[in-house]
Design a protein around this motif. Structure first.
Motif: not given
Ligand code: N01
Length: 545
Positions: A59, A193, A213-214, A496, A333
């Motif tokens: 959402r 997400s 991880r974090t 990111w 972040r």
């Molecule tokens: O992606 P992210 P997202 N091993 O990059 C982990 C938008 N959005 O899809 O924090 C283990 O934020 C990574 O770990 P770390 C919004 O702008 C909007 O969740 O790097 N873990 C992190 O926890 C958002 O900011 C809505 O240590 C690994 C996760 O994966 C953007 O999209 C909803 C790994 C990635 O988090 C992205 O969000 C959803 C590994 N090798 C998203 N590699 C709205 O509601 C990565 N991770 C509008």
């Protein structure tokens, strides 16, 4: 191949994407400006990010009544949001409604990915090639590729090919859904997400294991607080709401309170945080004290507050210790908004694996092996994010003047002027491209599309052939972007937002992190001042046949 100078281009404008940006571009450029517009969309329908991201719990974490188009008062009055934070399906329905209402689909070629785009200098045309090998020529090339969804990121983990169960990336959840009954689900990643999806998966699956991880800061959404009376009030005051959004720091209808968190007593500060925490949503971060995102001492007070909130919720001490974010400040972040995220860890069917203590060793036939042992999983969800902002551009082979590839021009990180154009790529416009403001993206997309439409009209009126930024203006803008990033909390963590989430990706400043209202003024002023910082080339005489 060179376009033929003696023939008209196939269309005036090629647009890529049919999300928030692309749809409005088609409407404004065709319906309002009367240009011949062709848009390409890789999917079979409109919606962009709201078409792709269908994972359970997806959402919007910005309130729907201002995360929408502002360009048409009638549309604002007729659309009924069902709540504060629209679910993915509701936002997709909204964008489908927009596509129908303004008859946009007939200008969009669906199921078609743009593979390459090349600027042909002798004719000042863009030659667009699709994945089916078709070419289209256009005077202007407008990208509405979005920041995230297209370029999903899946980390390489040893043994991936051995895993015999099902896996999905958060942004490609199947339309028909997945029956999670009786399934053991593993989620890798706790960004927006993962945090949105984990509580919902926990209610549907037999068991959920979160691989973190974090640890993250997250704010409760309090989705339930929107009532019909609230929306009636919104509709009565829409003009004022948009005026406030356009002038505010983040593109939202509210602002920080104008004072430092360090100027007030601790009791007053905590009362402010508590009030905003109960209200919920990103207003907690951006509608609070003015210096939380730029002053580490002020930020410490809010980071401590959130840690205390998490501590009050999570029962198990070991799980709590892993969930508490201590190595980076709040707002370093992208702010996360959740519904019962931390509460979910009190459920019997949810387990947290702290990858900092027990890293992944490999994927196995049955699941994931960490240094603490193997976790058996029927479904693994990669909520691991995206090759953000530049990834969607690099998916396309874009070539500008003098054979310059965009991948070369941006090898050290993206370079752009106001997020609208980049040197060496005349007549290519980016809707919320790198170095544009962030915050309320639909509002920023409207700003950009309006600017681009006005610019094209001006070029025609002035008899100009092409426009691109001057080197000097771009360099000055990049310095300003860097200055804003460096003073912001964003510079204190890898994510990111600075390209640090993708191994090997050039770190760069993907967004302008200054005040949205001032950014907006800068963008509109450049046009008012005769496209200050841009170079306009006069129209050449066309050779006769
Ligand atoms: O992606 P992210 P997202 N091993 O990059 C982990 C938008 N959005 O899809 O924090 C283990 O934020 C990574 O770990 P770390 C919004 O702008 C909007 O969740 O790097 N873990 C992190 O926890 C958002 O900011 C809505 O240590 C690994 C996760 O994966 C953007 O999209 C909803 C790994 C990635 O988090 C992205 O969000 C959803 C590994 N090798 C998203 N590699 C709205 O509601 C990565 N991770 C509008």
């Amino acid at each position: 191949m060179t376009a033929d100078h003696n023939t008209n281009p196939d269309v005036d404008v090629v647009v890529i994407g049919a999300g928030f940006s692309g749809l409005y571009a088609v409407h404004r450029l065709h319906n309002v400006e009367g240009l011949n517009v062709l848009a390409f969309e890789a999917s079979d329908t409109v919606g962009g990010t709201w078409n792709y991201n269908r994972y359970p719990g997806a959402r919007c974490d910005t309130e729907g009544y201002y995360y929408c188009y502002s360009f048409d008062r009638e549309l604002l009055q007729e659309w009924e949001w069902t709540g504060k934070y629209p679910e993915q399906a509701e936002l997709l329905a909204y964008l489908e409604h927009v596509a129908s209402r303004y008859d946009l689909r007939r200008h969009i070629r669906f199921n078609t990915r743009v593979a390459a785009a090349r600027y042909d200098a002798p004719t000042s045309r863009w030659i667009i090639t699709t994945d089916a090998g078709q070419t289209v020529t256009a005077r202007y090339f407008v990208t509405g590729v979005g920041h995230l969804s297209i370029a999903r990121y899946i980390p390489e983990i040893e043994g991936m090919a051995d895993y015999a169960g099902e896996w999905q990336h958060s942004s490609r959840w199947p339309r028909e859904g997945i029956d999670l009954t009786g399934k053991r689900v593993g989620v890798i990643g706790t960004g927006s997400s993962g945090v949105q999806m984990i509580p919902v998966l926990a209610k549907q699956a037999e068991h959920v294991t979160v691989f973190q991880r974090t640890p993250q800061y997250s704010i409760p959404a309090r989705h339930e607080t929107a009532t019909p009376a609230f929306f009636a009030e919104v509709k009565r005051h829409y003009d004022e709401i948009w005026a406030a959004c356009r002038q505010s720091a983040g593109g939202f209808p509210w602002q920080h309170n104008g004072i430092s968190a360090l100027e007030v007593s601790e009791a007053e500060r905590l009362a402010t945080y508590e009030r905003l925490w109960q209200e919920g949503g990103i207003k907690f971060a951006f509608g609070s004290y003015k210096d939380l995102s730029i002053n580490i001492a002020a930020n410490q007070t809010v980071s401590d507050f959130i840690r205390a909130k998490i501590s009050q919720v999570v029962d198990d001490p070991e799980t709590l210790a892993s969930l508490l974010p201590t190595d980076h400040p709040f707002m370093s972040r992208r702010t996360i908004v959740d519904t019962e995220y931390f509460e979910t860890y009190n459920r019997d069917n949810v387990a947290l694996v702290d990858l900092r203590k027990t890293p992944v060793v490999r994927m196995t036939k049955r699941g994931i092996e960490t240094t603490a042992g193997e976790v058996g999983l029927d479904l693994i969800v990669f909520a691991t994010g995206f090759d953000a902002v530049t990834g969607p551009f690099f998916n396309i082979d874009i070539e500008g003047r003098d054979g310059l590839k965009l991948t070369q021009a941006w090898a050290g990180g993206p370079q752009a002027y106001l997020g609208l154009q980049t040197v060496g790529f005349p007549n290519m416009f980016m809707i919320t491209g790198p170095t544009s403001a962030t915050g309320n993206l639909p509002l920023n997309a409207e700003l950009h599309v309006d600017w681009i439409a006005d610019c094209i009209a001006q070029l025609d009126e002035a008899g100009a052939e092409s426009i691109e930024p001057s080197d000097q203006a771009q360099q000055e803008w990049m310095r300003e972007v860097a200055r804003m990033s460096e003073r912001s909390m964003i510079s204190r963590a890898d994510s990111w937002f600075n390209g640090a989430n993708i191994p090997g990706k050039a770190h760069g400043h993907l967004f302008y992190l200054g005040h949205f209202g001032r950014y907006r003024t800068t963008v509109t002023d450049t046009a008012r001042d005769g496209y200050r910082g841009f170079v306009l080339s006069p129209r050449r005489e066309q050779p006769t046949a």
